[in-house]
Motif scaffolding. Sequence first.
Motif, PDB file in Angstrom:
ATOM      1  N   THR A  94       0.661  -1.306  -0.104  1.00 24.56           N
ATOM      2  CA  THR A  94       0.191   0.060  -0.004  1.00 24.56           C
ATOM      3  C   THR A  94       0.781   1.125   0.021  1.00 24.56           C
ATOM      4  O   THR A  94       2.149   1.217   0.295  1.00 24.56           O
ATOM      5  CB  THR A  94      -0.931  -0.020   1.074  1.00 24.56           C
ATOM      6  OG1 THR A  94      -0.109   0.116   2.443  1.00 24.56           O
ATOM      7  CG2 THR A  94      -1.809  -0.981   1.192  1.00 24.56           C
ATOM      8  N   GLY A  95       0.082   2.411  -0.121  1.00 28.95           N
ATOM      9  CA  GLY A  95       0.939   3.557   0.016  1.00 28.95           C
ATOM     10  C   GLY A  95       1.669   3.983  -1.583  1.00 28.95           C
ATOM     11  O   GLY A  95       1.201   3.365  -2.687  1.00 28.95           O
ATOM     12  N   THR A  96       2.591   4.931  -1.536  1.00 25.19           N
ATOM     13  CA  THR A  96       3.070   5.319  -2.906  1.00 25.19           C
ATOM     14  C   THR A  96       4.468   4.893  -3.016  1.00 25.19           C
ATOM     15  O   THR A  96       5.243   5.359  -1.923  1.00 25.19           O
ATOM     16  CB  THR A  96       2.891   6.694  -3.087  1.00 25.19           C
ATOM     17  OG1 THR A  96       1.553   7.072  -3.042  1.00 25.19           O
ATOM     18  CG2 THR A  96       3.385   7.562  -4.321  1.00 25.19           C
ATOM     19  N   PHE A  97       4.999   4.457  -4.053  1.00 21.30           N
ATOM     20  CA  PHE A  97       6.437   4.239  -4.221  1.00 21.30           C
ATOM     21  C   PHE A  97       7.137   5.084  -4.658  1.00 21.30           C
ATOM     22  O   PHE A  97       6.710   5.847  -5.774  1.00 21.30           O
ATOM     23  CB  PHE A  97       6.725   3.025  -5.153  1.00 21.30           C
ATOM     24  CG  PHE A  97       8.183   2.569  -5.266  1.00 21.30           C
ATOM     25  CD1 PHE A  97       9.111   2.365  -4.345  1.00 21.30           C
ATOM     26  CD2 PHE A  97       8.588   2.664  -6.682  1.00 21.30           C
ATOM     27  CE1 PHE A  97      10.278   2.005  -4.506  1.00 21.30           C
ATOM     28  CE2 PHE A  97       9.895   2.519  -6.884  1.00 21.30           C
ATOM     29  CZ  PHE A  97      10.638   2.220  -5.897  1.00 21.30           C
ATOM     30  N   GLU A  98       8.018   5.963  -3.794  1.00 24.87           N
ATOM     31  CA  GLU A  98       8.921   7.064  -4.397  1.00 24.87           C
ATOM     32  C   GLU A  98      10.344   7.042  -4.511  1.00 24.87           C
ATOM     33  O   GLU A  98      11.067   7.859  -4.570  1.00 24.87           O
ATOM     34  CB  GLU A  98       8.460   8.404  -3.411  1.00 24.87           C
ATOM     35  CG  GLU A  98       7.087   8.573  -3.596  1.00 24.87           C
ATOM     36  CD  GLU A  98       6.703   9.910  -2.661  1.00 24.87           C
ATOM     37  OE1 GLU A  98       7.648  10.377  -2.033  1.00 24.87           O
ATOM     38  OE2 GLU A  98       5.619  10.104  -2.296  1.00 24.87           O
ATOM     39  N   ALA A  99      10.594   5.532  -4.552  1.00 28.96           N
ATOM     40  CA  ALA A  99      12.262   5.186  -4.775  1.00 28.96           C
ATOM     41  C   ALA A  99      12.928   5.495  -3.692  1.00 28.96           C
ATOM     42  O   ALA A  99      14.050   5.887  -3.920  1.00 28.96           O
ATOM     43  CB  ALA A  99      12.487   5.656  -5.824  1.00 28.96           C
ATOM     44  N   ARG A 100      12.377   5.877  -2.354  1.00 30.82           N
ATOM     45  CA  ARG A 100      13.299   6.289  -1.200  1.00 30.82           C
ATOM     46  C   ARG A 100      12.765   5.471  -0.221  1.00 30.82           C
ATOM     47  O   ARG A 100      11.555   5.357   0.033  1.00 30.82           O
ATOM     48  CB  ARG A 100      13.149   7.585  -1.164  1.00 30.82           C
ATOM     49  CG  ARG A 100      12.044   8.403  -1.169  1.00 30.82           C
ATOM     50  CD  ARG A 100      12.042  10.107  -1.111  1.00 30.82           C
ATOM     51  NE  ARG A 100      10.807  10.553  -1.120  1.00 30.82           N
ATOM     52  CZ  ARG A 100      10.136  10.802   0.026  1.00 30.82           C
ATOM     53  NH1 ARG A 100      10.360  10.290   1.179  1.00 30.82           N
ATOM     54  NH2 ARG A 100       8.729  11.306  -0.259  1.00 30.82           N
ATOM     55  N   PRO A 101      13.554   5.185   0.877  1.00 29.53           N
ATOM     56  CA  PRO A 101      13.055   4.473   2.091  1.00 29.53           C
ATOM     57  C   PRO A 101      12.145   5.063   2.869  1.00 29.53           C
ATOM     58  O   PRO A 101      11.679   4.514   3.675  1.00 29.53           O
ATOM     59  CB  PRO A 101      14.413   3.975   2.565  1.00 29.53           C
ATOM     60  CG  PRO A 101      15.428   5.148   2.442  1.00 29.53           C
ATOM     61  CD  PRO A 101      15.164   5.532   0.940  1.00 29.53           C
ATOM     62  N   ASP A 102      12.087   6.381   2.924  1.00 28.43           N
ATOM     63  CA  ASP A 102      11.093   6.980   3.892  1.00 28.43           C
ATOM     64  C   ASP A 102       9.928   7.562   3.116  1.00 28.43           C
ATOM     65  O   ASP A 102       9.052   8.280   3.574  1.00 28.43           O
ATOM     66  CB  ASP A 102      11.768   8.228   4.221  1.00 28.43           C
ATOM     67  CG  ASP A 102      12.024   9.399   3.428  1.00 28.43           C
ATOM     68  OD1 ASP A 102      12.247   9.031   2.262  1.00 28.43           O
ATOM     69  OD2 ASP A 102      12.491  10.502   3.931  1.00 28.43           O
ATOM     70  N   ASP A 103       9.582   6.809   1.996  1.00 27.05           N
ATOM     71  CA  ASP A 103       8.178   7.060   1.274  1.00 27.05           C
ATOM     72  C   ASP A 103       7.100   6.656   1.930  1.00 27.05           C
ATOM     73  O   ASP A 103       7.304   5.886   3.138  1.00 27.05           O
ATOM     74  CB  ASP A 103       8.299   6.686  -0.310  1.00 27.05           C
ATOM     75  CG  ASP A 103       8.589   5.005  -0.415  1.00 27.05           C
ATOM     76  OD1 ASP A 103       8.495   4.360   0.469  1.00 27.05           O
ATOM     77  OD2 ASP A 103       8.879   4.687  -1.388  1.00 27.05           O
ATOM     78  N   SER A 104       5.983   6.339   1.570  1.00 23.00           N
ATOM     79  CA  SER A 104       4.952   5.792   2.356  1.00 23.00           C
ATOM     80  C   SER A 104       4.421   4.281   1.967  1.00 23.00           C
ATOM     81  O   SER A 104       3.254   3.791   2.340  1.00 23.00           O
ATOM     82  CB  SER A 104       3.434   6.808   1.850  1.00 23.00           C
ATOM     83  OG  SER A 104       3.250   6.562   0.563  1.00 23.00           O
ATOM     84  N   LEU A 105       5.361   3.810   1.125  1.00 18.03           N
ATOM     85  CA  LEU A 105       4.938   2.363   0.827  1.00 18.03           C
ATOM     86  C   LEU A 105       5.257   1.392   2.023  1.00 18.03           C
ATOM     87  O   LEU A 105       6.106   1.463   2.712  1.00 18.03           O
ATOM     88  CB  LEU A 105       6.149   2.128  -0.270  1.00 18.03           C
ATOM     89  CG  LEU A 105       5.801   0.598  -0.979  1.00 18.03           C
ATOM     90  CD1 LEU A 105       5.228   0.953  -2.396  1.00 18.03           C
ATOM     91  CD2 LEU A 105       7.081  -0.091  -0.814  1.00 18.03           C
ATOM     92  N   ARG A 106       4.263   0.617   1.795  1.00 18.02           N
ATOM     93  CA  ARG A 106       4.361  -0.241   3.035  1.00 18.02           C
ATOM     94  C   ARG A 106       4.137  -1.598   2.406  1.00 18.02           C
ATOM     95  O   ARG A 106       2.915  -1.810   1.520  1.00 18.02           O
ATOM     96  CB  ARG A 106       3.442  -0.333   4.069  1.00 18.02           C
ATOM     97  CG  ARG A 106       3.635   1.100   5.075  1.00 18.02           C
ATOM     98  CD  ARG A 106       5.080   0.866   5.621  1.00 18.02           C
ATOM     99  NE  ARG A 106       5.384   2.067   6.513  1.00 18.02           N
ATOM    100  CZ  ARG A 106       6.166   3.356   5.875  1.00 18.02           C
ATOM    101  NH1 ARG A 106       6.545   3.066   4.509  1.00 18.02           N
ATOM    102  NH2 ARG A 106       6.477   4.353   6.474  1.00 18.02           N
ATOM    103  N   LEU A 107       4.530  -2.815   2.629  1.00 15.51           N
ATOM    104  CA  LEU A 107       4.367  -4.202   2.295  1.00 15.51           C
ATOM    105  C   LEU A 107       3.193  -4.929   3.294  1.00 15.51           C
ATOM    106  O   LEU A 107       3.277  -4.580   4.544  1.00 15.51           O
ATOM    107  CB  LEU A 107       5.654  -4.997   2.293  1.00 15.51           C
ATOM    108  CG  LEU A 107       6.669  -4.602   1.469  1.00 15.51           C
ATOM    109  CD1 LEU A 107       7.656  -5.788   1.192  1.00 15.51           C
ATOM    110  CD2 LEU A 107       6.269  -4.375  -0.108  1.00 15.51           C
TER     111      LEU A 107
END
Length: 223
Positions: A94-107
């Motif tokens: 979920t979230g948005t992948f912005e190619a940086r480890p502090d983005d909102s992406l979560r598995l």
Amino acid sequence: MAAVLDASPAVAAPEPPRDCPLCPRLVAFRDHWREQEPSWHNAPVPSFGPVDGRLLIVGLAPGLRGANRTGRPFTGDYAGELLYSTLITFGFATGTFEARPDDSLRLVDARLTNAVRCVPPENKPTTDEIRTCRPFFSATIGLLPSLSAIVALGKIAHDQVLAAHGERLSHHKFAHGAVHRLGDLVLFDSYHCSRYNTNTGVLTTEMFHAVFAKVRAHIDALG
């Protein structure tokens, strides 16, 4: 899991230490890039995602300017764009992948790791380096109590999974879209989502999605 993992008593944790000394060639490469780019991660890249997930996705090794730079698997290079968008599409992120480890992406219900944790020159680990990193890989699998499916991105990842479970490689041939039963686990094969594979047509988005559609169906059938 029914399979017995090939773990080493010398390895107490699933992640190598930051200054892991076990592979001299990889240590030298790491030290070189620490001098060149001191702001980069330049260390073994830890696994990413919840440990209670039912899916493990296994890559080859950190990319030099991708995970080796950012410190998160498949983050910072093209492979991550295809992988993470696919995981979002099939409900594993979920979230948005912005190619940086502090983005909102979560598995979600999934974890990511690599067969080899340190970046190798030309993205090609040696046989000895793959074998040396195997105890960490085995410990990673052993950390996942709910694991029921593994996606291997490429033959090296496929072979590392089989070796960690004491399976003969000749009994489970790698092929894109192939499915293998390993005791209580199901192993799904895919070509690696690298830019080279996608640019040359070896792997298309549709082919990649077809693998994860099978994985999604398998996970959903577990209830």
